[in-house]
Write an enzyme that holds these catalytic residues in place. Structure first.
Site, short mmCIF file in Angstrom:
data_model
loop_
_atom_site.label_atom_id
_atom_site.label_comp_id
_atom_site.label_asym_id
_atom_site.label_seq_id
_atom_site.Cartn_x
_atom_site.Cartn_y
_atom_site.Cartn_z
N PHE A 1 73.45 94.53 71.41
CA PHE A 1 72.95 95.59 72.28
C PHE A 1 73.79 96.85 72.13
O PHE A 1 74.92 96.82 71.61
CB PHE A 1 72.92 95.14 73.75
CG PHE A 1 74.29 94.97 74.39
CD1 PHE A 1 74.89 96.01 75.09
CD2 PHE A 1 74.97 93.77 74.29
CE1 PHE A 1 76.13 95.87 75.67
CE2 PHE A 1 76.22 93.61 74.87
CZ PHE A 1 76.80 94.66 75.56
N CYS A 2 73.21 97.97 72.55
CA CYS A 2 73.87 99.27 72.49
C CYS A 2 73.21 100.15 73.55
O CYS A 2 72.52 99.66 74.43
CB CYS A 2 73.77 99.86 71.09
SG CYS A 2 72.09 99.89 70.44
N THR A 3 73.39 101.45 73.46
CA THR A 3 72.88 102.33 74.50
C THR A 3 71.35 102.35 74.53
O THR A 3 70.73 102.10 75.56
CB THR A 3 73.41 103.76 74.32
OG1 THR A 3 74.83 103.72 74.20
CG2 THR A 3 73.01 104.65 75.48
#
Length: 259
Positions: free
Chosen positions: A181-183
């Site tokens: 996951f990331c922004t």
């Protein structure tokens, strides 16, 4: 008047980048949007803000281009313009990994929705009974603002480190379902593709990243706030700017700005 903030990216083959750059600059200036647009042969990555009518007009025009017709946008609101200027840049990659064999436009890695990830984290395992781990692909200073509880954090200082770190830690992921996951989805998409090609069997990306998770699942299993690459510095699970940004005012803004 409230300001509408949008974040979006799409991996799609682009050509004639300079002509596209000039057209976007002209349109964005006419509509008085501010923010950053990155263009590369692999696609587009953008963070923009303006009053809602200007944002809507821009998106209508952009989506007339068949390459961007299905562009998915994440929205949030602020009381002030979070960007000081407009930048439209041509880059070798819209998210730098220095690994040219990874071509997301040729096919996405499998993704899980926010609702599915929440359900898996609630249960502690995926639908096949494997333990689930979340892998934060963001930079260390972003992780320090907020992340999923018990997320794997390799203290990344720039995204180009990810391939090396994955190879160092790959054995610890064996037998687990890994959700990167990331922004907003762009880094974890490239990360998931790399992990698949490196032989990690059960890996998914979080579709839409933390911002989409906040929108659909709120703060469940997430501690803190989400760093964003503008003057808001962070948004809470309601996608509202954090009130006290002083501690973040000197945070670096690296090349791997993401949507």
């Amino acid at each position: 008047m409230k300001v509408l903030n949008i974040a979006a990216y799409k991996f799609v083959q682009l050509n004639q980048l300079e002509a596209l750059q000039q057209a976007l600059v002209q349109t964005l200036r006419q509509l008085e949007l501010k923010g950053t647009v990155l263009l590369a042969e692999e696609g587009i990555n953008l963070f923009l803000a303006a009053p809602a009518p200007s944002i809507r007009d821009f998106l209508v025009g952009l989506r007339r281009d068949s390459r961007f017709a299905d562009l998915q946008v994440k929205e949030s609101w602020s009381h002030a313009q979070p960007f000081r200027k407009l930048l439209v840049k041509i880059k070798p990659e819209i998210i730098r990994m220095d690994h040219p064999a990874i071509q997301p436009a040729a096919g996405r890695a499998p993704a899980v929705s926010a609702a599915t990830l929440k359900r898996w984290l609630d249960a502690g395992h995926d639908d096949e009974g494997r333990p689930v781990v979340t892998l934060d692909t963001r930079n260390d200073f972003e992780v320090d603002v907020g992340t999923f509880r018990n997320a794997i954090d390799w203290r990344i200082t720039k995204f180009t480190e990810f391939p090396r770190l994955l190879l160092q830690h790959q054995q610890a992921l064996k037998g687990k379902t890994v959700v990167s996951f990331c922004t907003g989805g762009i880094r974890c998409e490239k990360a998931a593709i790399f992990m698949r090609e490196a032989g990690v069997e059960h890996v998914f990306q979080l579709d839409g990243g933390i911002l989409k998770y906040f929108e659909e699942s709120g703060h469940a299993h997430f501690e803190g706030e989400c760093f964003v690459f503008d003057e808001r510095r962070a948004v809470d699970p309601a996608l509202k700017p954090r009130v006290n940004v002083g501690a973040l005012s000197d945070s670096p803004v690296p090349e791997d700005m993401e949507s």
